[in-house]
Motif scaffolding. Sequence first.
Motif, PDB file in Angstrom:
ATOM      1  N   THR A 167       7.939  38.724 -78.935  1.00  0.00           N
ATOM      2  CA  THR A 167       8.835  37.596 -78.680  1.00  0.00           C
ATOM      3  C   THR A 167       9.232  37.600 -77.197  1.00  0.00           C
ATOM      4  O   THR A 167       9.057  38.614 -76.505  1.00  0.00           O
ATOM      5  CB  THR A 167      10.115  37.731 -79.520  1.00  0.00           C
ATOM      6  N   ALA A 168       9.806  36.504 -76.754  1.00  0.00           N
ATOM      7  CA  ALA A 168      10.257  36.431 -75.358  1.00  0.00           C
ATOM      8  C   ALA A 168      11.222  37.573 -75.069  1.00  0.00           C
ATOM      9  O   ALA A 168      11.143  38.252 -74.043  1.00  0.00           O
ATOM     10  CB  ALA A 168      10.907  35.079 -75.095  1.00  0.00           C
ATOM     11  N   GLN A 169      12.130  37.812 -76.019  1.00  0.00           N
ATOM     12  CA  GLN A 169      13.132  38.865 -75.819  1.00  0.00           C
ATOM     13  C   GLN A 169      12.464  40.237 -75.741  1.00  0.00           C
ATOM     14  O   GLN A 169      12.809  41.065 -74.895  1.00  0.00           O
ATOM     15  CB  GLN A 169      14.159  38.809 -76.965  1.00  0.00           C
ATOM     16  N   ALA A 170      11.475  40.471 -76.630  1.00  0.00           N
ATOM     17  CA  ALA A 170      10.790  41.775 -76.647  1.00  0.00           C
ATOM     18  C   ALA A 170      10.047  42.008 -75.327  1.00  0.00           C
ATOM     19  O   ALA A 170      10.103  43.112 -74.749  1.00  0.00           O
ATOM     20  CB  ALA A 170       9.817  41.836 -77.820  1.00  0.00           C
ATOM     21  N   ILE A 171       9.358  40.985 -74.840  1.00  0.00           N
ATOM     22  CA  ILE A 171       8.605  41.149 -73.583  1.00  0.00           C
ATOM     23  C   ILE A 171       9.582  41.376 -72.431  1.00  0.00           C
ATOM     24  O   ILE A 171       9.424  42.303 -71.633  1.00  0.00           O
ATOM     25  CB  ILE A 171       7.703  39.920 -73.280  1.00  0.00           C
ATOM     26  N   LYS A 172      10.610  40.529 -72.412  1.00  0.00           N
ATOM     27  CA  LYS A 172      11.592  40.602 -71.318  1.00  0.00           C
ATOM     28  C   LYS A 172      12.217  41.997 -71.237  1.00  0.00           C
ATOM     29  O   LYS A 172      12.314  42.594 -70.157  1.00  0.00           O
ATOM     30  CB  LYS A 172      12.669  39.543 -71.552  1.00  0.00           C
ATOM     31  N   SER A 173      12.606  42.521 -72.398  1.00  0.00           N
ATOM     32  CA  SER A 173      13.309  43.810 -72.338  1.00  0.00           C
ATOM     33  C   SER A 173      12.359  44.983 -72.124  1.00  0.00           C
ATOM     34  O   SER A 173      12.808  46.078 -71.792  1.00  0.00           O
ATOM     35  CB  SER A 173      14.212  44.019 -73.552  1.00  0.00           C
ATOM     36  N   ALA A 174      11.034  44.753 -72.295  1.00  0.00           N
ATOM     37  CA  ALA A 174      10.081  45.852 -72.045  1.00  0.00           C
ATOM     38  C   ALA A 174       9.627  45.892 -70.581  1.00  0.00           C
ATOM     39  O   ALA A 174       8.976  46.841 -70.150  1.00  0.00           O
ATOM     40  CB  ALA A 174       8.866  45.704 -72.955  1.00  0.00           C
ATOM     41  N   CYS A 175       9.964  44.850 -69.815  1.00  0.00           N
ATOM     42  CA  CYS A 175       9.513  44.787 -68.418  1.00  0.00           C
ATOM     43  C   CYS A 175      10.383  45.633 -67.490  1.00  0.00           C
ATOM     44  O   CYS A 175      11.610  45.581 -67.570  1.00  0.00           O
ATOM     45  CB  CYS A 175       9.540  43.335 -67.913  1.00  0.00           C
ATOM     46  N   ASP A 176       9.745  46.399 -66.638  1.00  0.00           N
ATOM     47  CA  ASP A 176      10.454  47.149 -65.594  1.00  0.00           C
ATOM     48  C   ASP A 176       9.881  46.728 -64.241  1.00  0.00           C
ATOM     49  O   ASP A 176       8.665  46.778 -64.048  1.00  0.00           O
ATOM     50  CB  ASP A 176      10.212  48.666 -65.748  1.00  0.00           C
ATOM     51  N   GLN A 177      10.759  46.311 -63.373  1.00  0.00           N
ATOM     52  CA  GLN A 177      10.321  45.932 -62.022  1.00  0.00           C
ATOM     53  C   GLN A 177       9.726  47.154 -61.320  1.00  0.00           C
ATOM     54  O   GLN A 177      10.273  48.258 -61.450  1.00  0.00           O
ATOM     55  CB  GLN A 177      11.540  45.399 -61.247  1.00  0.00           C
TER      56      GLN A 177
END
Length: 298
Positions: free
Chosen positions: A221-231
């Motif tokens: 989901t958008a939320q799952a991808i967003k929270s798995a991303c690390d800059q």
Amino acid sequence: MNAILHPQMHLHQVDLKPKDYKTDTPSFWCAGCGHHGILTGLLRALSEIGVDPNFLVSISGIGCSSRLPYFVNSYKMHTLHGRAGPVATGVQLARPDLAVVVTGGDGDGFSIGGGHMPHLARKNINMTYILMDNHIYGLTKGQYSPTSRQEMKTTTTPYGGVEEPLNPVLYMLTYGASYVAQAFAGNVKLASQLIKEGMEHKGFAFINLLSQCPSFNEIDTAQAIKSACDQMDANHDISDLNAAMNAVNMAKQAGRIPSGLLYKTERPTLDQRMAELVERVGGHKDYDLRKIIDLARP
Ligand SMILES: Cc1ncc(C[n+]2csc(CCOP(=O)(O)OP(=O)(O)O)c2C)c(N)n1
Ligand SMILES: [Mg+2]
């Protein structure tokens, strides 16, 4: 170097707003599809660079993602499934003065089109390849893709999958892409910045944009991808291939997604090498494929 090769006519030419790069065709993806964000990011990047639409070619294969050229004010080719890369190669070699952008899905690029990816990268074709990676075959209603998580239940894996997914950026680093970046499709600011830099980069630029498919992928989901991303770490050396590969590998093991610019290097593009070859063998005095094509016309 022959001046006709890289006049960069497509860069910094016009003053257009993002909406001016949008065609009248409504972007008919599902509501909530991550592909909308990628289109927005691309339109912003085109506007920021000032790409002349007359010198822009948008090329795709087949898939929901591959519909993107319909929505961009440019010349365009909607080609065969998995074949956008080779078609774009032909366009770029024939017209090195054009900005060539390829967009396509994880299935298009890494299943049926997977055999082409190493060659686009190793030859360093001067184009921007945007992978719209939603970890599923969206258009055909939800089959397992090469980037699907192993546990994912799909129409072709009703009990969950048994295959190890591939990591597109790790492949492209290995294949020799000269620009490799990754971001969440919903992070339009970062996505457009990476697309812009990719288009300004002379060489093969690969940008993996992780997109959600609310219709057929319940896991990413958008939320799952967003929270798995690390800059990426601010100290990351983008010229260090090993550092980029290590960062991706370590993130993979931890179930994380490194986002930002991973790697960038400068080396001659295929059209430059071909022009040099022609010059070296004393071939066409003015290397201009357009002239050659004109001569070949009946
Ligand atoms: C030669 C061929 N094989 C199979 C198909 C069926 N097909 C169309 S799109 C697609 C996969 C699309 O998935 P992806 O590339 O991930 O794009 P998405 O729809 O998810 O954006 C497939 C298998 C086709 N059109 N042509
Ligand atoms: Mg897909």
